[in-house]
Design a protein around this motif. Structure first.
Motif, PDB file in Angstrom:
ATOM      1  N   ARG A 268      -1.533  -4.908   3.628  1.00  0.00           N
ATOM      2  CA  ARG A 268      -0.621  -3.823   3.237  1.00  0.00           C
ATOM      3  C   ARG A 268      -1.059  -2.494   3.839  1.00  0.00           C
ATOM      4  O   ARG A 268      -0.236  -1.691   4.259  1.00  0.00           O
ATOM      5  N   GLN A 269      -2.387  -2.292   3.868  1.00  0.00           N
ATOM      6  CA  GLN A 269      -2.906  -1.066   4.459  1.00  0.00           C
ATOM      7  C   GLN A 269      -2.558  -1.012   5.940  1.00  0.00           C
ATOM      8  O   GLN A 269      -2.097   0.015   6.449  1.00  0.00           O
ATOM      9  N   LEU A 270      -2.741  -2.131   6.625  1.00  0.00           N
ATOM     10  CA  LEU A 270      -2.431  -2.184   8.050  1.00  0.00           C
ATOM     11  C   LEU A 270      -0.937  -1.973   8.281  1.00  0.00           C
ATOM     12  O   LEU A 270      -0.544  -1.217   9.184  1.00  0.00           O
ATOM     13  N   SER A 271      -0.116  -2.610   7.450  1.00  0.00           N
ATOM     14  CA  SER A 271       1.303  -2.488   7.761  1.00  0.00           C
ATOM     15  C   SER A 271       1.815  -1.085   7.428  1.00  0.00           C
ATOM     16  O   SER A 271       2.719  -0.576   8.094  1.00  0.00           O
ATOM     17  N   ASP A 272       1.186  -0.415   6.448  1.00  0.00           N
ATOM     18  CA  ASP A 272       1.547   0.984   6.192  1.00  0.00           C
ATOM     19  C   ASP A 272       1.180   1.849   7.404  1.00  0.00           C
ATOM     20  O   ASP A 272       1.943   2.721   7.825  1.00  0.00           O
ATOM     21  N   PHE A 273       0.020   1.575   7.991  1.00  0.00           N
ATOM     22  CA  PHE A 273      -0.445   2.326   9.172  1.00  0.00           C
ATOM     23  C   PHE A 273       0.534   2.115  10.342  1.00  0.00           C
ATOM     24  O   PHE A 273       0.996   3.076  10.981  1.00  0.00           O
ATOM     25  N   ILE A 274       0.885   0.867  10.583  1.00  0.00           N
ATOM     26  CA  ILE A 274       1.792   0.557  11.705  1.00  0.00           C
ATOM     27  C   ILE A 274       3.175   1.174  11.480  1.00  0.00           C
ATOM     28  O   ILE A 274       3.768   1.770  12.381  1.00  0.00           O
ATOM     29  N   ASP A 275       3.672   1.042  10.235  1.00  0.00           N
ATOM     30  CA  ASP A 275       4.985   1.626   9.927  1.00  0.00           C
ATOM     31  C   ASP A 275       4.959   3.141  10.101  1.00  0.00           C
ATOM     32  O   ASP A 275       5.930   3.741  10.562  1.00  0.00           O
ATOM     33  N   ALA A 276       3.839   3.748   9.693  1.00  0.00           N
ATOM     34  CA  ALA A 276       3.731   5.202   9.825  1.00  0.00           C
ATOM     35  C   ALA A 276       3.849   5.598  11.306  1.00  0.00           C
ATOM     36  O   ALA A 276       4.483   6.596  11.647  1.00  0.00           O
TER      37      ALA A 276
END
Lengths: 334, 334
Positions: free
Chosen positions: B273-281
């Motif tokens: 989830r942390q990674l996908s938040d970073f990528i989405d950002a």
């Protein structure tokens, strides 16, 4: 009922001694009296005064008022099963009897002694979720409750699933949310007692309450209470699961109300607590948790629903579903 | 850390391709690169620009600023492990680098991606329990976190248990409650890094916050948040149990925040989830859930605590407990 729930609670209590057993079938009263070591077995409640201080009345609904009022007038404290009576006139008669002798009149709305009900009471009283916006409760009101007579299914019982099961929910909601005002009610009674019903009320703040009960369909068996700051779903039966959903993000908490005694023996615990509240009320000369006022209010709500009665639509009320043109006449009143 | 948590998240993501592995030990970088199919293995982050769009920086704390700032200035988006840096001057340097190139700078406060943390955020935001009156949090901050270098235990790491573990709690509380103001802080650093610490803060509404961390004692591992309308205890680790106690009657709800993915694989889910938040950002050109502002605030709080540092009393600070007269001198500063 007496046998499975009240008697074990009585036997477990060190505060009471079972002095007498009453049953219209004397042989049954005698058998129970032998089992529990009661000195007296009789076939009429009229033999009780002088022999007991208090009585649990679990006769058919339509006899609650007569039996309880006579006992109360004779100075016997009474815990009467719910519904307190089949109408408010009878409730008033019972209340007058109790106040004439200063006796305690408690009503067996045992649902109030469920841990989840107490938790909900405190939660709503604390205003944690803010004002209630809507309530939706569905109960599968089957026949898991033991009875040795079919009288509860006769019209003389005063009502069916609403009076025998729904009254618990009406009492709980009155306890949690304050006054309820019925606005719409349908059932399938058709001259007998209802096995299915649907009821709409409003709370004093205008929030709608929808209640549905069925003896023949399996329903959700939960209260869903939507409030300004979150929605809480409360299970009706043990294990009573709680789901708390916050308005934002669909965030959810799943839990239960821990209560070791209840977990070990749910109904026994509930009936023990109900009995000890009744006994304490007598000793402390205070009102029991569910007194006559609360018992009467629940009966009044049921009667108000019945006065609004319409017929539930049944499969045969939808001829179009069977290929009959929609213009065919319909038999439902709603 | 990279190996156990970040890499599985990277491999599970369909939105990213691991293009390069960096390790000061080139052999280790090469081994990992082979395992994950990365084209490039190198021993310096300086080889990354041009080869990658984004990087996860999980070097020792004292190198975060140098490595991240160089990457950001070269246009590489960065997810840097917490603490963002060892002081706010370095944080500011990183932020300046990010804003000069418009790159995303996210900080790995992974605790924010725990379901219970999200739930708490929504619960407090909804004001369900009313104003916070007191917070007490205790964390057993042992060595369950994998590391291949002892550098985190060296004074150059910038701090010990507060900077490496407590910073999560400070970040969570800032997220849930707003500004925290440290008023008292003690630890056992004695010139090295602290293994035990005790910290008192106040919230903007004056409510006291007590925080205790230990690498050597087993603590409760929960937040206890006392609010006007109830007290909630939130577990720090999975399974994160929630206890809600209402002010009246000691009524309690025990539960957990249901999250199927998290239950199956807690840390993997959090890092995904942390990674996908970073990528989405990066894709949506928005701030990540934990951006530089939040990362810097947490570092600032840690520094403010360290500035208030006093020595924790140790057993040898209580000579009277060993039969030595209480007049014997004490070595602690507090």
């Amino acid at each position: 009922m007496i046998e499975r729930y009240h008697l074990p609670a009585l036997m477990a209590s060190t505060a009471v001694h079972v002095a007498a057993c009453v049953d219209s079938e004397l042989a049954r009263a005698q058998m129970t009296a032998r089992r529990v070591g009661a000195a007296l077995a009789c076939s009429s409640h009229r033999d009780l005064p002088g022999n007991v201080d208090a009585a649990i009345v679990a006769v058919p609904n339509e006899d609650h008022a007569d039996v309880a009022a006579e006992l109360l007038r004779a100075g016997v404290h009474v815990l009467v099963e719910k519904p307190m009576a089949v109408d408010v006139v009878e409730c008033d008669r019972m209340m007058a009897a109790a106040s004439s002798t200063g006796t305690v009149l408690a009503v067996g709305h045992d649902f109030r002694h469920f841990p989840i009900a107490t938790f909900a009471r405190h939660l709503f009283a604390a205003g944690a979720l803010g004002p209630v916006r809507a309530v939706d409760v569905r109960q599968t009101a089957g026949t898991r409750w033991p009875a040795c007579s079919p009288r509860a299914l006769m019209p003389a019982a005063g009502g069916g699933v609403l009076l025998s099961f729904g009254i618990h929910l009406l009492d709980l909601m009155s306890w949690w949310f304050g006054d309820l005002h019925p606005v719409r009610y349908s059932d399938d009674a058709a001259g007998g007692v209802e096995a299915d019903c649907s009821c709409d009320c409003v709370l004093s703040n205008g929030a709608p309450v929808h209640l549905e009960l069925s003896r023949r369909r399996t329903l959700r068996d939960t209260f869903v209470v939507r409030c300004e700051r979150g929605t809480i779903e409360l299970g009706l039966y043990e294990p009573a699961i709680v789901h708390l959903t916050l308005p934002s993000g669909g965030c959810r908490l799943a839990g239960f109300v821990p209560d070791a005694a209840f977990t070990r023996a749910p109904m026994q615990t509930v009936f023990r607590r109900q009995l000890s509240d009744f006994i304490d009320a007598i000793h402390e000369q205070r009102k029991p948790l569910v007194g006559a006022t609360e018992g009467r209010r629940a009966v009044e709500l049921v009667q108000a629903c019945y006065r609004l009665r319409r017929s539930l639509r049944q499969p045969w009320d939808f001829p179009e579903a069977y290929g009959v043109p929609a213009t065919a006449s319909r038999s439902h009143a709603g």
